[in-house]
Design a protein around this motif. Structure first.
Motif, mmCIF file in Angstrom:
data_model
loop_
_atom_site.group_PDB
_atom_site.id
_atom_site.type_symbol
_atom_site.label_atom_id
_atom_site.label_comp_id
_atom_site.label_asym_id
_atom_site.label_seq_id
_atom_site.Cartn_x
_atom_site.Cartn_y
_atom_site.Cartn_z
ATOM 1 N N TYR A 583 43.241 41.697 39.692
ATOM 2 C CA TYR A 583 44.528 41.120 40.080
ATOM 3 C C TYR A 583 44.587 40.904 41.596
ATOM 4 O O TYR A 583 45.134 39.898 42.074
ATOM 5 C CB TYR A 583 45.656 42.037 39.628
ATOM 6 C CG TYR A 583 47.033 41.505 39.931
ATOM 7 C CD1 TYR A 583 47.652 40.605 39.078
ATOM 8 C CD2 TYR A 583 47.714 41.911 41.081
ATOM 9 C CE1 TYR A 583 48.923 40.096 39.364
ATOM 10 C CE2 TYR A 583 48.988 41.429 41.375
ATOM 11 C CZ TYR A 583 49.582 40.528 40.507
ATOM 12 O OH TYR A 583 50.829 40.034 40.796
ATOM 13 N N SER A 584 44.026 41.846 42.334
ATOM 14 C CA SER A 584 44.069 41.712 43.795
ATOM 15 C C SER A 584 43.235 40.527 44.261
ATOM 16 O O SER A 584 43.507 39.946 45.314
ATOM 17 C CB SER A 584 43.564 42.998 44.462
ATOM 18 O OG SER A 584 42.169 43.148 44.303
ATOM 19 N N VAL A 585 42.214 40.152 43.478
ATOM 20 C CA VAL A 585 41.365 39.017 43.832
ATOM 21 C C VAL A 585 41.994 37.703 43.390
ATOM 22 O O VAL A 585 42.087 36.733 44.151
ATOM 23 C CB VAL A 585 39.962 39.168 43.213
ATOM 24 C CG1 VAL A 585 39.122 37.913 43.466
ATOM 25 C CG2 VAL A 585 39.261 40.383 43.783
ATOM 26 N N LEU A 586 42.478 37.657 42.104
ATOM 27 C CA LEU A 586 42.961 36.405 41.524
ATOM 28 C C LEU A 586 44.466 36.200 41.701
ATOM 29 O O LEU A 586 44.958 35.072 41.623
ATOM 30 C CB LEU A 586 42.623 36.350 40.032
ATOM 31 C CG LEU A 586 41.134 36.392 39.652
ATOM 32 C CD1 LEU A 586 40.987 36.363 38.141
ATOM 33 C CD2 LEU A 586 40.376 35.230 40.287
ATOM 34 N N GLY A 587 45.205 37.295 41.823
ATOM 35 C CA GLY A 587 46.655 37.192 41.871
ATOM 36 C C GLY A 587 47.304 37.151 40.511
ATOM 37 O O GLY A 587 48.522 37.045 40.387
ATOM 38 N N ASN A 588 46.473 37.204 39.448
ATOM 39 C CA ASN A 588 46.964 37.247 38.066
ATOM 40 C C ASN A 588 45.838 37.750 37.178
ATOM 41 O O ASN A 588 44.712 37.968 37.654
ATOM 42 C CB ASN A 588 47.457 35.872 37.599
ATOM 43 C CG ASN A 588 46.369 34.815 37.686
ATOM 44 O OD1 ASN A 588 45.339 34.886 37.028
ATOM 45 N ND2 ASN A 588 46.609 33.823 38.554
ATOM 46 N N LEU A 589 46.152 37.918 35.888
ATOM 47 C CA LEU A 589 45.137 38.376 34.922
ATOM 48 C C LEU A 589 44.970 37.334 33.812
ATOM 49 O O LEU A 589 44.741 37.682 32.654
ATOM 50 C CB LEU A 589 45.542 39.736 34.329
ATOM 51 C CG LEU A 589 45.612 40.908 35.305
ATOM 52 C CD1 LEU A 589 46.068 42.180 34.582
ATOM 53 C CD2 LEU A 589 44.273 41.141 35.980
ATOM 54 N N ASN A 590 45.057 36.063 34.166
ATOM 55 C CA ASN A 590 44.946 35.005 33.166
ATOM 56 C C ASN A 590 43.516 34.842 32.664
ATOM 57 O O ASN A 590 43.298 34.479 31.506
ATOM 58 C CB ASN A 590 45.444 33.675 33.747
ATOM 59 C CG ASN A 590 46.928 33.736 34.093
ATOM 60 O OD1 ASN A 590 47.658 34.539 33.512
ATOM 61 N ND2 ASN A 590 47.360 32.916 35.037
ATOM 62 N N ASP A 591 42.527 35.100 33.516
ATOM 63 C CA ASP A 591 41.118 34.939 33.142
ATOM 64 C C ASP A 591 40.550 36.304 32.735
ATOM 65 O O ASP A 591 40.005 37.034 33.557
ATOM 66 C CB ASP A 591 40.336 34.351 34.314
ATOM 67 C CG ASP A 591 38.890 34.009 33.937
ATOM 68 O OD1 ASP A 591 38.509 34.268 32.775
ATOM 69 O OD2 ASP A 591 38.162 33.503 34.812
ATOM 70 N N CYS A 592 40.704 36.625 31.440
ATOM 71 C CA CYS A 592 40.278 37.956 30.982
ATOM 72 C C CYS A 592 38.763 38.116 30.981
ATOM 73 O O CYS A 592 38.256 39.232 31.103
ATOM 74 C CB CYS A 592 40.833 38.233 29.588
ATOM 75 S SG CYS A 592 42.603 38.668 29.601
ATOM 76 N N SER A 593 38.024 37.029 30.827
ATOM 77 C CA SER A 593 36.565 37.145 30.881
ATOM 78 C C SER A 593 36.122 37.582 32.273
ATOM 79 O O SER A 593 35.160 38.341 32.421
ATOM 80 C CB SER A 593 35.914 35.810 30.507
ATOM 81 O OG SER A 593 36.271 34.796 31.447
ATOM 82 N N TYR A 594 36.827 37.122 33.276
ATOM 83 C CA TYR A 594 36.543 37.541 34.653
ATOM 84 C C TYR A 594 36.810 39.026 34.814
ATOM 85 O O TYR A 594 36.044 39.755 35.459
ATOM 86 C CB TYR A 594 37.412 36.724 35.614
ATOM 87 C CG TYR A 594 37.243 37.082 37.076
ATOM 88 C CD1 TYR A 594 36.235 36.510 37.847
ATOM 89 C CD2 TYR A 594 38.107 37.994 37.688
ATOM 90 C CE1 TYR A 594 36.085 36.837 39.191
ATOM 91 C CE2 TYR A 594 37.969 38.335 39.023
ATOM 92 C CZ TYR A 594 36.959 37.754 39.772
ATOM 93 O OH TYR A 594 36.806 38.089 41.094
ATOM 94 N N VAL A 595 37.900 39.492 34.209
ATOM 95 C CA VAL A 595 38.270 40.904 34.318
ATOM 96 C C VAL A 595 37.257 41.770 33.594
ATOM 97 O O VAL A 595 36.738 42.754 34.140
ATOM 98 C CB VAL A 595 39.679 41.132 33.748
ATOM 99 C CG1 VAL A 595 40.045 42.612 33.822
ATOM 100 C CG2 VAL A 595 40.703 40.306 34.491
#
Length: 907
Positions: A583-595
């Motif tokens: 979240y700190s990198v993207l500003g959201n958690l929309n890309d769960c594969s990234y997470v």
């Protein structure tokens, strides 16, 4: 052969689900899938009733997975090259053909599984489906799709599953939406009205249903039924009091005083002392006081009847009752005081349940003595004046005052037969006085009894030394009860599948010791103290980095595979730091594969503590990428792990799911201890590195109190042994202080010890292990087994003449009352043993029967034999001599216990 061995067995399991899926009403209550049809149950039957089945493709997959090298390649490469996960764990320098094989195998299996919808007919070659399932369980990716429905013994080397299971997921009924019921209650009502009868019929075929709301109702019904049988047991005591006294009036008065002792004790306990902790085992106090109260009633009433044989006290009723009062008061005071002290000794236990039970039972025994000596005594006076020898069948009418009084009549009877030395005592007392006493006095008979008791104690003693804490999950119903079978099968016969819920173990930094100032669980059972936090805790960037490393180690270290439940090929860990980083990198958690893939690790993801208030405001409302259903917010998923209070991070925690323990099971102490020790080792090995950067010690615990219960189980076992030993010591000291006759107190204590040994030995012979119920029962054993022996000891000391004359007089005075008391308790235990289903009541019934039986036998045929053949005159010793003898006795006792312990340890 297993449940998937033939078409009939598989079809029978299908019938279990068809009760619901073939009912039109279920369509409006089920959970709908993407095509608005009822989602099929989580069951292997999805595979066996697939809408299509490609025999050739399935066989190709099986042949591929028969090669261990193929399985190894698929497991090591699959997560990375198919899902983009755990790539840091994948091997390097991988051949392209291996990657192509992994992708092809994944595509083949996925296409096969796409038709697992339970909408077709039973496939022709169901053995092929069973073999496919066994081989898919070798793969980390596809194992979760099949492992839930097969037992722990199933695999490629054993294509037999003795058990299977499935889950039906409900949606919510759309009809009667305005009926005021919650969705859960509405579904429960629907099942009861529409399906329960068919479910019960199916259960007779070996298919058991498990639904929390239905189980709750069933258990409540069992509790109510068992409570009725328990009341029936108490009614048997009431009936025997009526038979023994010959009066409904005295029976009602006697049972009333037992009831009053319970109610007054409860008032003192709850209102005066303001104790709120009232656990279920307090129900045992009803049976304990019923047995002790009945004994006291029989002793008091028999003394009243015996007063007819004492012409010097038949002056008037006052003189007569004064004699009865003195004769019984001292005896019952000694037994009641001893029993009270034994139960009150439970206050030294650290467990509030043991403290509460001991204190409450001590109060009950005390007030039983008070009411016998006051209320029942008054009832006997009324009985003497108005009902004795008048009413037929013991009824209360007519109830006018009897003239002349029964005391006057008894005195006149003595004057009429003044040349007769004695008037006949009751039948049982005459039998003990004229038959049993001479039998015991015979040296040959005494020798036979000594041999029998010695052999018996040797056998039960060896058995008692084998008593161990339970190694199996504790059961609350009989093994054959359908509900217990469901629990046992689910807990013991299946491995931890991905869809199973397992216990969460937490590692927390920033949490301090609980502030227990003012904690009094007896008065406030809900107040366990106040949490404290470590002021030095610092959720710094380095702390965040080390927490993420801690999570990664728990998730990927192969040494934890058998300890931490696996999910998606790695350990199932709740780590909010990972999602916070993304979240700190993207500003959201929309890309769960990234997470999930951990791509954020290559970025500068650590959050400056000063920015936490701004970051947390949006982060907590995001949907978690690790929630399979995509519904939970960060705040909900990490409610226990994330210590954000709105302005500062008070603590940070990581949780791991265990492979073995569940939040619902009751496990033996040894099993939980093994898991606890392994998780504690992780805390000691990995925790210090995080503690250094986070500036706070690591705390390892669970929130379902399984580790607390584990510790309680150990304390139960220790206090059970302690209470038994100290019960014997207390009985010895009370008798010694009262009588100042050393051998009398010693022989009585030896006899009580023999009762303890016999009861524990038989418990082991019956296959019992020291679980929670058994520990409670052993703990109260000494307080429950001393009455008969102490009564006989006191009567023997008060009698006159040589030992043989004292024995005859003791039997004459107490033979009937002790026999009636023992018989009452034995008969009252039978409904608990025969009809009750809860193991709590059944085991107490068995324990009740064993304790009363052995206490009565050893009191009459061991303790009295020792007195008869020791032939020691009753002479009160000085306190100095008694002190020396007592010290020597305790030294010998301690030495003997030490030798037994050493021998047991060597064995």
């Amino acid at each position: 052969l297993g449940v998937f061995a033939d078409a009939q067995s598989i079809a029978s399991m299908k019938d279990t689900f068809d009760i619901f899926y073939e009912d039109e009403g279920f369509q409006e209550s089920c959970l709908l899938n993407d095509d608005t049809r009822c989602d099929p149950p989580l069951s292997p039957l999805r595979m066996y009733y697939a809408s299509t089945w490609d025999f050739v493709k399935v066989q190709s997959v099986i042949d591929d997975l028969k090669d261990p090298k193929n399985v190894e390649n698929f497991n090591s490469l699959g997560w990375c090259y198919i899902h983009g996960l755990n790539c840091e764990m994948a091997p390097t320098n991988v051949a392209q053909q291996d990657i192509d094989f992994v992708k092809r195998l994944h595509q083949d299996v996925t296409s096969i599984m796409d038709s697992w919808d339970m909408r077709g007919e039973l496939i022709e070659d169901y053995d092929q489906a069973t073999e496919l399932a066994a081989h898919l369980m070798l793969t980390e990716i596809f194992k979760p799709a099949v492992d839930f429905g097969f037992d722990k013994g199933f695999g490629v080397d054993n294509l037999v599953s003795k058990f299977s299971r499935g889950i039906i997921t409900w949606g919510g009924p759309v009809e009667n939406a305005d009926d005021g019921l919650s969705p859960r209650d509405r579904i429960q009502s629907l099942i009861k009205d529409s399906y329960l009868d068919e479910m019960d019929d199916q259960a007779k075929e070996g298919s058991y249903y498990f639904m929390a709301s239905l189980i709750d109702d069933a258990i409540l019904g069992i509790i109510v039924t068992d409570a009725m049988w328990a009341m029936f047991s108490l009614s048997l005591i009431f009936l025997w009091i009526r038979v023994s006294t010959g009066s409904w009036f005295l029976a009602c008065a006697g049972f009333s005083e037992i009831f009053f002792s319970i109610t007054v004790s409860w008032y003192i306990f709850s209102v005066v002392l303001q104790f709120e902790y009232f656990p279920p085992q307090h129900a045992l106090a009803f049976f304990i006081v019923a047995a002790i109260g009945a004994d006291d009633i029989f002793i008091f009433f028999d003394a009243y009847n015996d007063s007819k044989h004492e012409p010097h006290i038949l002056v008037d009723l006052e003189t007569r009752m004064s004699w009865v009062y003195r004769k019984t008061g001292t005896s019952m005071f000694i037994t009641s005081a001893t029993t009270c002290l034994v139960f009150a000794f439970s206050l030294i236990s650290p467990l509030p349940s043991v403290q509460s039970f001991g204190l409450f039972t001590a109060l009950v025994v005390f007030f039983d003595y008070v009411f016998v000596m006051s209320f029942f005594c008054t009832a006997v006076v009324i009985y003497h004046d108005r009902f004795e020898a008048r009413a037929r069948m013991g009824c209360c009418c007519p109830c006018s005052e009897i003239v002349p009084s029964n005391t006057d009549t008894a005195r006149e009877d003595w004057q009429a037969v003044s040349d007769v030395k004695d008037i006949k005592r009751p039948l049982v007392s005459r039998f003990f006085q004229t038959k049993v006493a001479p039998f015991i006095k015979s040296r040959i008979n005494a020798s036979v009894l000594a041999v029998v008791f010695a052999l018996w104690l040797y056998t039960t003693g060896k058995s008692a030394l084998r008593l161990e804490t339970t190694q199996q999950a504790e059961q609350f119903l009989d093994n054959e009860h359908p509900i217990q079978k469901s629990f046992s099968i689910l807990n013991n016969e299946f491995p931890a599948a991905e869809d199973d819920v397992r216990l969460k173990v937490f590692y927390a930094w920033g949490v301090g010791e609980v502030d227990r100032d003012g904690v009094d669980l007896l008065r406030d059972p809900k107040n366990y103290g106040k949490p404290t936090f470590v002021n030095s805790f610092d959720f710094s960037k380095q702390c965040q980095t080390d927490l993420a490393t801690f999570c990664s180690t728990l998730r990927t270290d192969p040494s934890y595979e058998d300890l931490i439940k696996r999910k998606s090929g790695v350990g199932e860990i709740n780590c909010f730091v990972e999602e916070l980083a993304a979240y700190s990198v993207l500003g959201n958690l929309n890309d769960c594969s990234y997470v999930q893939s951990g791509q954020w690790k290559t970025e500068n993801w650590q959050v400056d503590p000063a920015d936490l208030p701004r970051i947390m405001e949006g982060f907590l409302d995001e949907k978690s990428c690790f929630d399979d259903k995509g519904r939970q917010t960060i705040a909900a998923r990490y409610a226990s792990e994330l210590g954000w209070d709105g302005s500062t991070m008070k603590y940070a925690a990581i949780s791991a799911r265990t492979e073995v323990l569940t939040p619902f099971g009751i496990y033996p102490e040894s099993v939980t201890r093994s898991e606890y020790d392994q998780f504690a080792t992780i805390a000691s090995n990995l925790g210090p590195a995080v503690s250094q950067s986070c500036r706070g010690p690591v705390v390892m615990t669970d929130l379902d109190r399984k580790f607390v219960f584990m510790n309680n189980q150990s304390i139960y076992a220790k206090t059970a042994v302690q209470n038994s030993i100290f019960g014997v010591i207390i009985a010895f000291l009370v008798l010694l202080i009262k009588t100042r006759v050393f051998h009398l107190a010693l022989f009585a204590s030896i006899s009580i010890g023999c009762v303890l040994t016999s009861c524990v030995g038989v418990m082991v012979m019956l296959g019992w292990e020291l679980g929670t119920i058994e520990s409670i029962l052993v703990g109260i054993l000494s307080g429950f087994s001393i009455d008969y022996i102490v009564h006989l000891a006191h009567e023997y000391e008060c009698s006159e003449g040589d030992p043989n004359e004292r024995i005859a007089e003791t039997f004459g005075a107490l033979g009937t009352s002790l026999f009636n008391g023992a018989l009452t308790s034995m008969v009252a235990s039978l409904p608990l043993i025969i009809f009750c289903q809860l193991q709590f009541f059944v085991k107490f019934g068995v324990f009740f029967l064993l304790t009363i039986t052995f206490a009565w036998l050893f009191a009459n045929f061991a303790f009295i034999v020792l007195l008869a053949h020791a032939n020691i005159p009753v002479m009160r010793s000085g306190w100095k001599k008694l002190g020396v003898l007592t010290f020597c006795t305790f030294v010998g006792f301690a030495y003997g216990v030490g030798q037994i312990y050493a021998w047991t340890r060597d064995q």
